[in-house]
Scaffold this active site. Structure first.
Site: not given
Length: 397
Positions: A3, A183, A185-187
């Site tokens: 995201g 975190d 690097v999550k969507t």
């Protein structure tokens, strides 16, 4: 996914609300807040997103797993069944409680193999932890049946699968407890953060107290709160929650982009007879955060993966020799390299890990290539990428 690729005015507005009042902590300081409670707002939004009664925000996805297990009474000497393909946080979160991770094979879903789970159950087994890796899911119907028949807690780690569903239910809401990571690097990202999701009120109350030093959060005077049981500090901050609040409101937008990009690449690769795709259980719908496909054998998958890197096709991995996500390279776990003494229960439980046969997992992971689906790609970029990937694969078959 992730995201952060699409940070914008909404994220800035939510963060500036917090900076304006100066209260970075999620609890207390009521008079200074100017009415802003970002963590509470985010928990409310996530209840709707996950169609669940209760959500407790915590500091990370790893914390979410430990808090979920502790909330359900999992601790010293208990066995928790988990997959060979996951992130190292899975066994870390189990071991932090003094519990014993029991690793078992995956199947063609790239998630827990129900048959392997059934065989691994012993009188010490307390929980099954399914990890919904790379945007998809295990056979949740079979795992729920096993958990019910053996009176086991089913913990669902959906850290990589927000937006996926199984028979209409959001992934993360199907087990007794669900865990999410927000975190970087999550969507949807908070920078750092996580959540425990449950419909069980007792588990929720336990998670609420345990994640904040055992505070019961009764009344408006934090200094006068009781401590019904021991706890630790797994709190999220208001700044992190503010970013997540903006991001969760944008989740439908993110999922639509992911699905478009995923389908473009999948369609191009599906034209190659030697390419197969991971199994998605009947009734399941992937989040489309990753596209996972398999090639005929490990040698070809390795060669194609290396060719992708050489020719600028980034964010694609073969996990066979990955030291973060697959059992083969978890030497620090196999050797029990620790800064502090490891309990004898855990030592005995992991004593056969070096020699255990995981050839079924090796077969599935060795042939697999996993491609992250980025939100920032334009449609033209995705189409060009898909053609390039297909060309490289054909050249190495």
């Amino acid at each position: 996914m992730p995201g952060f690729e699409l940070f914008g005015d909404l994220e800035r507005k939510e963060v500036n609300d917090v900076l304006d009042n100066g209260v970075l902590m999620r609890y207390g300081f009521d008079g200074m807040r100017k009415g802003y409670w970002k963590a509470k707002e985010l928990e409310s939004e996530l209840q709707n997103t996950f169609q669940s009664k209760h959500v407790q925000l915590v500091s990370s996805g790893t914390a979410a797993v430990s808090v979920a297990l502790a909330a359900a009474g999992v601790g010293a000497g208990d066995e928790v069944i988990m997959p060979t393909f996951t992130f190292v946080a899975s066994f870390e979160a189990i071991m932090m409680l003094g519990a014993i991770p029991v690793l078992v094979d995956i199947d063609d879903t790239l998630c827990l193999n129900p048959e392997a789970v059934e065989k691994a159950i012993t009188p010490k087994t307390k929980a099954i932890m399914v990890v919904q890796m790379c945007g998809s899911m295990a056979d949740m119907g079979a795992l729920k049946t096993i958990a019910t028949e053996h009176n086991l807690i089913l913990v669902e780690d959906a850290c990589q699968a927000i937006g996926g569903t199984y028979k209409g239910q959001p992934l993360g809401s199907i087990g007794d407890l669900g865990c999410f990571s927000f975190d970087f690097v999550k969507t949807i990202t908070c920078g750092e953060g996580g959540a425990v999701v449950t419909n069980n009120k007792d588990y929720y109350i336990n998670a609420d107290h345990y994640s904040d030093h055992g505070h019961d959060h009764v009344g408006n005077d934090r200094g006068a709160e009781s401590h019904p049981f021991l706890g630790y500090n797994f709190r999220i901050s208001e700044l992190h929650a503010a970013v997540g609040l903006a991001q969760v409101k944008r989740l439908p937008e993110f999922l639509e982009i992911q699905k478009r990009n995923f389908n473009i690449i999948r369609k191009a690769l599906a034209e190659i007879p030697e390419v197969t795709f991971r199994k998605v259980p009947e009734g399941g719908e992937e989040s489309c955060a990753f596209l996972n496909f398999s090639l005929p054998n490990l040698e070809i998958a390795t060669t194609v993966s290396e060719a992708f890197k050489e020719k600028g096709v980034d964010v694609c991995w073969n996990y066979y020799n990955n030291s973060w996500h697959y059992i083969r390279r978890w030497d620090h776990l196999k050797d029990l390299n620790s800064l502090y003494p490891i309990s004898e229960d855990i030592r005995r439980g992991l004593s056969n890990l070096k020699t255990q046969d995981f050839s079924i997992s090796d077969y599935h992971i060795g042939r697999n290539i996993s491609c992250l689906i980025k939100l920032s790609w334009t449609e033209d970029e995705v189409k060009s990428r898909a053609l390039k990937m297909a060309k490289i694969i054909k050249e190495h078959l």
